[in-house]
Design a protein around this motif. Structure first.
Motif, PDB file in Angstrom:
ATOM      1  N   SER A  20       0.871  -1.244   0.078  1.00 13.99           N
ATOM      2  CA  SER A  20      -0.048   0.023   0.160  1.00 13.99           C
ATOM      3  C   SER A  20       1.000   1.394   0.027  1.00 13.99           C
ATOM      4  O   SER A  20       0.508   2.410   0.099  1.00 13.99           O
ATOM      5  CB  SER A  20      -0.870  -0.091   1.102  1.00 13.99           C
ATOM      6  OG  SER A  20      -0.203   0.292   2.408  1.00 13.99           O
ATOM      7  N   HIS A  22       2.755   1.986  -2.657  1.00 10.89           N
ATOM      8  CA  HIS A  22       2.943   2.136  -3.965  1.00 10.89           C
ATOM      9  C   HIS A  22       4.395   2.230  -4.413  1.00 10.89           C
ATOM     10  O   HIS A  22       4.843   2.819  -5.282  1.00 10.89           O
ATOM     11  CB  HIS A  22       2.286   3.587  -4.249  1.00 10.89           C
ATOM     12  CG  HIS A  22       0.831   3.473  -4.271  1.00 10.89           C
ATOM     13  ND1 HIS A  22      -0.188   4.175  -5.237  1.00 10.89           N
ATOM     14  CD2 HIS A  22       0.101   3.045  -3.173  1.00 10.89           C
ATOM     15  CE1 HIS A  22      -1.158   3.985  -4.501  1.00 10.89           C
ATOM     16  NE2 HIS A  22      -0.984   3.311  -3.652  1.00 10.89           N
ATOM     17  N   TYR A 120      -5.755   2.802  -5.919  1.00 10.01           N
ATOM     18  CA  TYR A 120      -6.588   3.304  -4.954  1.00 10.01           C
ATOM     19  C   TYR A 120      -7.735   2.712  -4.447  1.00 10.01           C
ATOM     20  O   TYR A 120      -7.951   2.504  -3.014  1.00 10.01           O
ATOM     21  CB  TYR A 120      -6.968   5.019  -5.431  1.00 10.01           C
ATOM     22  CG  TYR A 120      -7.812   5.866  -4.612  1.00 10.01           C
ATOM     23  CD1 TYR A 120      -7.631   5.984  -2.925  1.00 10.01           C
ATOM     24  CD2 TYR A 120      -8.495   6.754  -4.913  1.00 10.01           C
ATOM     25  CE1 TYR A 120      -8.243   6.452  -2.431  1.00 10.01           C
ATOM     26  CE2 TYR A 120      -9.185   7.717  -4.176  1.00 10.01           C
ATOM     27  CZ  TYR A 120      -8.903   7.500  -2.783  1.00 10.01           C
ATOM     28  OH  TYR A 120      -9.902   8.391  -1.914  1.00 10.01           O
ATOM     29  N   ASP A 123      -6.299  -0.297  -2.481  1.00  7.57           N
ATOM     30  CA  ASP A 123      -6.064   0.120  -1.078  1.00  7.57           C
ATOM     31  C   ASP A 123      -7.260   0.123  -0.124  1.00  7.57           C
ATOM     32  O   ASP A 123      -6.957  -0.078   0.952  1.00  7.57           O
ATOM     33  CB  ASP A 123      -5.298   1.424  -1.233  1.00  7.57           C
ATOM     34  CG  ASP A 123      -3.813   1.004  -1.651  1.00  7.57           C
ATOM     35  OD1 ASP A 123      -3.545  -0.146  -1.774  1.00  7.57           O
ATOM     36  OD2 ASP A 123      -2.882   1.927  -1.817  1.00  7.57           O
ATOM     37  N   VAL A 353      -3.435   5.059   4.855  1.00  2.00           N
ATOM     38  CA  VAL A 353      -3.432   4.355   3.681  1.00  2.00           C
ATOM     39  C   VAL A 353      -4.296   4.817   2.635  1.00  2.00           C
ATOM     40  O   VAL A 353      -3.967   5.153   1.362  1.00  2.00           O
ATOM     41  CB  VAL A 353      -3.688   2.865   3.862  1.00  2.00           C
ATOM     42  CG1 VAL A 353      -3.783   2.044   2.479  1.00  2.00           C
ATOM     43  CG2 VAL A 353      -2.716   2.235   4.695  1.00  2.00           C
ATOM     44  N   ALA A 357      -2.969   6.860  -0.800  1.00  7.33           N
ATOM     45  CA  ALA A 357      -3.240   6.121  -2.281  1.00  7.33           C
ATOM     46  C   ALA A 357      -4.115   7.221  -3.144  1.00  7.33           C
ATOM     47  O   ALA A 357      -3.853   7.215  -4.315  1.00  7.33           O
ATOM     48  CB  ALA A 357      -4.063   5.026  -1.905  1.00  7.33           C
TER      49      ALA A 357
END
Lengths: 368, 151
Positions: A20, A22, A120, A123, A353, A357
């Motif tokens: 998460s 990225h 996104y 997540d 998170v 995201a």
């Protein structure tokens, strides 16, 4: 009793190796129970020294390196660098090449937003919602691979024009894309917009005011989600964007939900623009007459382009030789995430998170 | 109402700014007057400090700022020359938050010190890295990647 009972804050590492984040982003958060009280964002795990490497390459040899900055929108990165070099050299690019550049840049925007939105949503716990956008991205990548044979590292834009003209295979995939895109956008809005869980996870989370967003140098969809109406394609037009009316999408709350909404609206706008560009594209050459060995005059140039993630600026300084004296990239994701340490405070772990995201970051770009 | 930045700059600081002859949007400032002029531009409405970068010109360092007024689209490139022996300049982190990270990057890779910066530490490389890689005297030694020493 109550005097004896104390709570203690604890340190939690978010990343650097965690899906998460990225990529390889590392956030050290200080938690008080469920809530974040302090945070420190650490970057640099993917630093390759592209700016230093560029100094030992010739001008055209730098273009493939830019593909590796924001690797989800390679062509847009090529473009910002090439525009800066062309500004330095004073090259006049043929109109057809400019249109092709705009078409591919807008396609890139759709492809990049599709990943941004998809990851996104993933997540936030959705799986179906994550892979739907990848279908549309696949269409775009198929079109682009007809042009330059690559799906991510394009190296398509050249100093003076583009590498190849639009071809039949491109248009074959374009027809399919034309059919699928509006249907997808409609379907995706139905799937996500009013989802109760999505609302609960994103509305009012990670709010950024317009003033703060500008002060921190946020750009692109993240800035526009806070209600700042600023888009380079309209406000400081380059290529042929000045000829077209561009409806800049903005929202007012600046929370995670709005950052999603702005991206979806931008996809619609890009889709409309692509159709217009393809309709208006003139015939003609796709490369300007540029010398075989590129030696810009002594001096420097700075050019900014509206990339999917925000404004990518490129600074090129020349000492008159075949290698650039200095290349610098103003990377949008790098400037965007400086605000994390401030907006994380007071949120729960799961919200961190969501905020992380919602910015749609790419670590290749942050670490350069 | 659009502000005419160039006119008011020349009115107030005629002797302190040197506009470039080729580029209308570019000017040079002396290090001593830098903070004063930047504060003035901020008060006038320049709200987006987009980029800070630096060039090692061997005899001196150049720090290059890109400043925008997002509403009018007005843009300035501001350049400051710094001494090569001891490159120091005032930090802008108190005026624009975006300067915080951008200055850290310049400090990390070029070794320019920003005075009064709230948290001036390396950002892309690790603490303890030897040298500043974007300087021209830094040797790009592929055989010794863990920290080539400048000669």
């Amino acid at each position: 009793m109550s005097d004896a009972v104390k709570t203690q804050t604890y340190t939690l590492n978010l990343g650097p190796q965690h899906p998460s984040t990225h990529g390889v982003l590392h956030v050290v958060v200080e938690m008080d129970g469920e809530y974040c009280v302090a945070s420190k964002t650490k970057i640099g795990y993917l630093h390759r020294g592209i700016e230093k490497l560029a100094e030992s390459r010739t001008y055209p040899q730098v273009i493939p390196y830019t593909d590796r900055l924001d690797y989800l929108s390679g062509i847009s990165n090529n473009l910002a660098y090439v525009l800066a070099v062309e500004k330095l050299m004073g090259v006049e690019v043929p109109e057809r090449a400019q249109y092709i550049r705009m078409i591919t840049a807008e396609l890139m925007r759709i492809a990049s937003h599709m990943v941004g939105i998809g990851i996104y949503i993933m997540d936030l716990g959705a799986v179906t919602g994550a892979f739907y956008p990848f279908q549309l991205r696949e269409r775009v990548l198929e079109m682009l691979s007809q042009l330059c044979g690559a799906r991510m590292t394009f190296n398509y834009i050249r100093i003076g024009g583009v590498a190849a003209d639009l071809n039949e295979d491109f248009f074959k995939h374009y027809e399919a894309f034309l059919k699928e895109c509006p249907a997808f956008i409609k379907q995706y809005h139905t799937l996500v917009d009013d989802n109760e869980i999505f609302h609960a996870r994103t509305k009012g989370i990670g709010k950024i005011t317009a003033e703060k967003a500008l002060n921190y140098g946020l750009t692109g969809p993240n800035l526009r989600a806070s209600g700042v109406d600023y888009d380079l394609r309209r406000d400081r037009p380059y290529l042929q964007y000045g000829k077209y009316q561009i409806n800049v999408a903005t929202t007012e709350h600046g929370d995670c939900y709005d950052r999603y909404m702005v991206r979806m609206k931008e996809v619609e706008e890009s889709f409309r623009l692509i159709q217009q560009f393809i309709q208006d594209i003139p015939e003609g050459p796709i490369m300007a007459k540029v010398p075989k060995v590129i030696k810009p005059p002594v001096g420097d140039a700075y050019h900014e382009a509206e990339n999917p993630k925000g404004i990518l600026g490129c600074y090129v300084a020349s000492d008159g030789s075949t290698n650039p004296y200095r290349v610098h990239f103003r990377r949008p994701s790098f400037s965007n995430i400086a605000i994390y340490d401030e907006i994380f405070i007071g949120h729960k772990m799961a919200d961190l998170v969501a905020i992380l995201a919602s910015f749609d970051i790419v670590l290749g770009e942050i670490d350069a | 109402m659009a502000t005419n930045y160039k006119e008011s700059l020349l009115k107030h600081y005629a002797d302190k700014v040197t506009f470039s002859e080729e580029k209308a949007e570019e000017f040079w400032v002396e290090k001593e007057n830098f903070l004063e002029i930047m504060s003035y531009l901020k008060r006038m409405g320049m709200d987006l400090l987009s980029d800070i970068t630096s060039v090692d010109a061997k005899e001196y360092f150049e720090v290059v700022y890109q400043l925008f007024d997002h509403a009018s689209g007005e843009h300035f490139t501001i350049k400051v020359k710094l001494d090569h022996e001891k490159p120091e300049i005032e930090s802008l982190a108190n005026l624009w938050c975006s300067a915080n990270w951008l200055e850290r990057e310049v400090y990390d890779l070029m070794g320019i010190t920003f005075l009064n910066h709230p948290n001036l530490e390396r950002i892309l490389l690790w603490e303890g890295f030897d040298g500043y890689p974007l300087r021209k005297d830094f040797v790009n030694d592929h055989h010794n990647r863990m920290g080539a020493k400048p000669q």
